[in-house]
Scaffold this motif. Structure first.
Motif, PDB file in Angstrom:
ATOM      1  N   GLY A 141       0.797  -1.213   0.000  1.00 32.65           N
ATOM      2  CA  GLY A 141       0.000   0.000   0.000  1.00 32.65           C
ATOM      3  C   GLY A 141       0.832   1.266   0.000  1.00 32.65           C
ATOM      4  N   GLY A 142       2.031   1.206   0.564  1.00 28.80           N
ATOM      5  CA  GLY A 142       2.869   2.394   0.654  1.00 28.80           C
ATOM      6  C   GLY A 142       4.134   2.344  -0.172  1.00 28.80           C
ATOM      7  N   HIS A 143       4.458   1.178  -0.757  1.00 30.31           N
ATOM      8  CA  HIS A 143       5.763   1.024  -1.409  1.00 30.31           C
ATOM      9  C   HIS A 143       5.654   0.176  -2.674  1.00 30.31           C
ATOM     10  CE1 HIS A 143       7.155   2.431   2.489  1.00 30.31           C
ATOM     11  NE2 HIS A 143       6.490   1.436   3.043  1.00 30.31           N
ATOM     12  N   THR A 144       6.399   0.572  -3.695  1.00 34.04           N
ATOM     13  CA  THR A 144       6.584  -0.267  -4.875  1.00 34.04           C
ATOM     14  C   THR A 144       8.040  -0.132  -5.304  1.00 34.04           C
ATOM     15  OG1 THR A 144       4.295   0.142  -5.547  1.00 34.04           O
ATOM     16  CG2 THR A 144       5.756  -0.829  -7.184  1.00 34.04           C
ATOM     17  N   PHE A 145       8.787  -1.222  -5.176  1.00 36.15           N
ATOM     18  CA  PHE A 145      10.217  -1.233  -5.483  1.00 36.15           C
ATOM     19  C   PHE A 145      10.576  -2.483  -6.281  1.00 36.15           C
ATOM     20  CE2 PHE A 145      10.278   1.267  -1.535  1.00 36.15           C
ATOM     21  CZ  PHE A 145      11.209   2.262  -1.805  1.00 36.15           C
ATOM     22  N   ILE A 146      11.617  -2.366  -7.089  1.00 33.99           N
ATOM     23  CA  ILE A 146      12.341  -3.532  -7.585  1.00 33.99           C
ATOM     24  C   ILE A 146      13.761  -3.390  -7.076  1.00 33.99           C
ATOM     25  CG2 ILE A 146      13.291  -4.731  -9.579  1.00 33.99           C
ATOM     26  CD1 ILE A 146      10.904  -4.053 -11.161  1.00 33.99           C
ATOM     27  N   ARG A 162       7.197   6.594  -8.891  1.00 40.89           N
ATOM     28  CA  ARG A 162       7.440   8.029  -8.871  1.00 40.89           C
ATOM     29  C   ARG A 162       6.257   8.794  -8.292  1.00 40.89           C
ATOM     30  NH1 ARG A 162      10.649   9.448 -14.556  1.00 40.89           N
ATOM     31  NH2 ARG A 162      12.232   7.802 -14.363  1.00 40.89           N
ATOM     32  N   ASP A 163       5.179   8.087  -8.006  1.00 42.20           N
ATOM     33  CA  ASP A 163       4.004   8.742  -7.428  1.00 42.20           C
ATOM     34  C   ASP A 163       3.283   7.751  -6.519  1.00 42.20           C
ATOM     35  OD1 ASP A 163       2.526   7.229  -9.548  1.00 42.20           O
ATOM     36  OD2 ASP A 163       3.279   8.804 -10.853  1.00 42.20           O
ATOM     37  N   ASP A 164       2.109   7.305  -6.902  1.00 41.34           N
ATOM     38  CA  ASP A 164       1.352   6.362  -6.063  1.00 41.34           C
ATOM     39  C   ASP A 164       2.038   5.001  -6.015  1.00 41.34           C
ATOM     40  OD1 ASP A 164      -0.482   8.366  -5.901  1.00 41.34           O
ATOM     41  OD2 ASP A 164      -2.077   7.345  -6.987  1.00 41.34           O
ATOM     42  N   ALA A 165       1.978   4.364  -4.847  1.00 40.09           N
ATOM     43  CA  ALA A 165       2.339   2.948  -4.775  1.00 40.09           C
ATOM     44  C   ALA A 165       1.215   2.137  -5.407  1.00 40.09           C
ATOM     45  CB  ALA A 165       2.542   2.531  -3.321  1.00 40.09           C
ATOM     46  N   ALA A 166       1.535   0.930  -5.867  1.00 44.01           N
ATOM     47  CA  ALA A 166       0.530   0.094  -6.529  1.00 44.01           C
ATOM     48  C   ALA A 166      -0.646  -0.191  -5.592  1.00 44.01           C
ATOM     49  CB  ALA A 166       1.164  -1.209  -7.006  1.00 44.01           C
ATOM     50  N   GLY A 167      -0.344  -0.529  -4.334  1.00 39.14           N
ATOM     51  CA  GLY A 167      -1.412  -0.826  -3.384  1.00 39.14           C
ATOM     52  C   GLY A 167      -2.288   0.378  -3.094  1.00 39.14           C
ATOM     53  N   GLU A 168      -1.676   1.560  -3.082  1.00 39.16           N
ATOM     54  CA  GLU A 168      -2.430   2.801  -2.879  1.00 39.16           C
ATOM     55  C   GLU A 168      -3.408   3.011  -4.030  1.00 39.16           C
ATOM     56  OE1 GLU A 168      -1.446   7.607  -2.354  1.00 39.16           O
ATOM     57  OE2 GLU A 168       0.149   6.155  -2.685  1.00 39.16           O
ATOM     58  N   ALA A 169      -2.958   2.725  -5.261  1.00 40.09           N
ATOM     59  CA  ALA A 169      -3.838   2.853  -6.428  1.00 40.09           C
ATOM     60  C   ALA A 169      -4.995   1.860  -6.347  1.00 40.09           C
ATOM     61  CB  ALA A 169      -3.031   2.637  -7.714  1.00 40.09           C
ATOM     62  N   PHE A 170      -4.712   0.640  -5.901  1.00 42.08           N
ATOM     63  CA  PHE A 170      -5.773  -0.356  -5.727  1.00 42.08           C
ATOM     64  C   PHE A 170      -6.833   0.170  -4.753  1.00 42.08           C
ATOM     65  CE2 PHE A 170      -3.143  -3.551  -7.776  1.00 42.08           C
ATOM     66  CZ  PHE A 170      -4.044  -4.488  -8.232  1.00 42.08           C
ATOM     67  N   PRO A 182     -10.269  -2.657   2.927  1.00 42.33           N
ATOM     68  CA  PRO A 182      -9.078  -2.463   2.101  1.00 42.33           C
ATOM     69  C   PRO A 182      -9.327  -2.859   0.652  1.00 42.33           C
ATOM     70  CG  PRO A 182      -8.856  -4.473   3.372  1.00 42.33           C
ATOM     71  CD  PRO A 182     -10.161  -3.846   3.796  1.00 42.33           C
ATOM     72  N   GLY A 183      -8.792  -2.072  -0.268  1.00 43.13           N
ATOM     73  CA  GLY A 183      -9.145  -2.220  -1.668  1.00 43.13           C
ATOM     74  C   GLY A 183      -8.518  -3.388  -2.392  1.00 43.13           C
ATOM     75  N   GLY A 184      -7.257  -3.686  -2.083  1.00 43.24           N
ATOM     76  CA  GLY A 184      -6.534  -4.710  -2.832  1.00 43.24           C
ATOM     77  C   GLY A 184      -7.245  -6.050  -2.926  1.00 43.24           C
ATOM     78  N   PRO A 185      -7.574  -6.679  -1.790  1.00 44.62           N
ATOM     79  CA  PRO A 185      -8.257  -7.980  -1.845  1.00 44.62           C
ATOM     80  C   PRO A 185      -9.616  -7.909  -2.530  1.00 44.62           C
ATOM     81  CG  PRO A 185      -7.383  -7.554   0.356  1.00 44.62           C
ATOM     82  CD  PRO A 185      -7.254  -6.281  -0.407  1.00 44.62           C
ATOM     83  N   LYS A 186     -10.316  -6.781  -2.377  1.00 47.57           N
ATOM     84  CA  LYS A 186     -11.658  -6.660  -2.959  1.00 47.57           C
ATOM     85  C   LYS A 186     -11.589  -6.489  -4.473  1.00 47.57           C
ATOM     86  CE  LYS A 186     -13.775  -5.031   1.305  1.00 47.57           C
ATOM     87  NZ  LYS A 186     -14.549  -4.006   2.010  1.00 47.57           N
ATOM     88  N   VAL A 187     -10.595  -5.738  -4.964  1.00 48.94           N
ATOM     89  CA  VAL A 187     -10.407  -5.620  -6.404  1.00 48.94           C
ATOM     90  C   VAL A 187     -10.012  -6.969  -6.998  1.00 48.94           C
ATOM     91  CG1 VAL A 187      -8.956  -4.609  -8.219  1.00 48.94           C
ATOM     92  CG2 VAL A 187      -9.853  -3.153  -6.394  1.00 48.94           C
ATOM     93  N   ILE A 271       8.675 -12.077  -4.567  1.00 48.37           N
ATOM     94  CA  ILE A 271       7.789 -10.934  -4.398  1.00 48.37           C
ATOM     95  C   ILE A 271       7.425 -10.791  -2.930  1.00 48.37           C
ATOM     96  CG2 ILE A 271       6.908 -10.924  -6.747  1.00 48.37           C
ATOM     97  CD1 ILE A 271       4.409 -12.304  -5.787  1.00 48.37           C
ATOM     98  N   ALA A 272       7.099  -9.567  -2.534  1.00 47.63           N
ATOM     99  CA  ALA A 272       6.853  -9.283  -1.123  1.00 47.63           C
ATOM    100  C   ALA A 272       5.905  -8.100  -0.995  1.00 47.63           C
ATOM    101  CB  ALA A 272       8.180  -8.967  -0.421  1.00 47.63           C
ATOM    102  N   GLY A 273       5.299  -7.960   0.178  1.00 45.20           N
ATOM    103  CA  GLY A 273       4.374  -6.868   0.440  1.00 45.20           C
ATOM    104  C   GLY A 273       2.934  -7.314   0.286  1.00 45.20           C
TER     105      GLY A 273
END
Length: 340
Positions: A141-146, A162-170, A182-187, A271-273
């Protein structure tokens, strides 16, 4: 033979109060998680002040339960670990102050752990024989890194949002189509009922060799699609929107992860998070990995959430490197991966 090291770990970076007992960074004797999801759901997201108060209420009982489930007493604990960043400053401080007090009272070493590093190390718990080097895709929700993990605790960041994390967008898209938090599991769930090719949402691409991400564009495109459909009084199919949005996000995550493996000449990706629990991400990464001869590993869903077991794992490798904190340890809400 080297003595086993038993670590009591504490995690309170956001809205989960967690404590765990972990042996040698890989064997979990207990992992207690007190979630606040039901509390924050009515607000549509985490309220920092509420989260901090709930951590204060829960932390003593959670630590006590972790010790009991592990059939362990404090005298048998070799060190105390705690997340000190990144995260919500008030929430972090609850865990840090508790851990520092416990370390002082029991004269145990204190180990500060980077929350993102903890997410990576969840894979050492799930996969007992896993060793660096490998590429890790961290999506929450707060981080997207490789990152390229060269050795234990030795990271090279290859790309980040560079802006929203993927989880934040979900989470934002889930709210927009009425799914809630929480949006991720529901999407992920509703996407199984939709057509992922129904709507072509944009996928951000950057010039050059960067592996950075951007999810604000796809988020805005979804919101614009919904607004235009409402203005034209067209039927909105929430499952198709969710599936098409998820398809766009997962496509970029997988493409960049595969590019990272090729760039660093590694044949293993973990993968993690929180978003690592997403079924579409897992399936797509595994399928693309098989095509390229790349092994794809991921933790059990419980280890993808914020939890103290992953903090205990990371703490073990920090301790082995001699990274012991003192009682001046403080919260660093914007702590970067690899910083101390």
């Amino acid at each position: 033979m080297e003595k086993d090291m038993k670590i009591l770990a504490i995690e309170s970076s956001c809205d989960e109060t967690s404590a765990a007992v972990v042996v040698n960074g890989r064997d979990v004797l207990s992992n207690i998680i007190s979630s606040q999801i039901d509390i924050h759901e009515k607000f549509g997201g985490v309220v920092p002040e509420v989260a901090s108060r709930k951590h204060i209420e829960a932390i003593s009982a959670v630590v006590e339960e972790a010790l009991q489930e592990a059939n362990t007493i404090m005298e048998e604990i070799d060190a105390i670990a705690v997340t000190y960043g990144p995260g919500l400053v008030g929430a972090l401080l609850v865990g840090i102050q508790y851990a520092k007090s416990l370390a002082y009272a029991t004269n145990k070493p204190l180990i500060g752990v980077n929350h993102i590093e903890g997410h990576i190390c969840a894979n050492f718990i799930e996969h007992k024989d896993l060793k660096p080097p490998f590429v890790c895709l961290i999506v929450s929700g707060g981080h997207t890194f490789i990152v390229h993990m060269k050795d234990y605790g030795d990271f090279e960041v290859l790309g980040q949002t560079r802006d929203d994390a993927a989880g934040e967008a979900f989470d934002k898209i889930a709210r927009a189509i009425g799914l809630g938090y929480p949006g991720g599991p529901k999407v992920d769930k509703i996407s199984k009922e939709g057509n992922a090719e129904a709507i072509k949402f944009p996928r951000a691409k950057f010039d050059g060799d960067t592996l950075d991400f951007s999810f604000s564009g796809v988020k805005s495109a979804v919101l614009n699609y919904i607004n235009q459909a409402k203005m034209k009084e067209e039927k909105i199919v929430e499952a198709d929107i969710a599936a098409s949005f998820q398809n766009a996000v997962v496509g970029v995550l997988v493409d960049n992860a595969m590019k990272a493996c090729k760039m660093k000449k590694v044949d293993k990706i973990v993968i993690a998070g929180g978003v690592a629990s997403n079924s579409c991400l897992r399936e797509t990464l595994t399928k693309e990995g098989k095509k390229r001869g790349i092994e794809v590993l991921f933790p059990a869903p419980i280890l993808c959430t914020d939890n103290a077991a992953m903090i205990g794992s990371a703490a073990y490798f920090e301790y082995k490197k001699g990274n012991i904190a003192d009682l001046t340890l403080n919260a660093i809400p914007n702590l970067k991966l690899g910083e101390r």
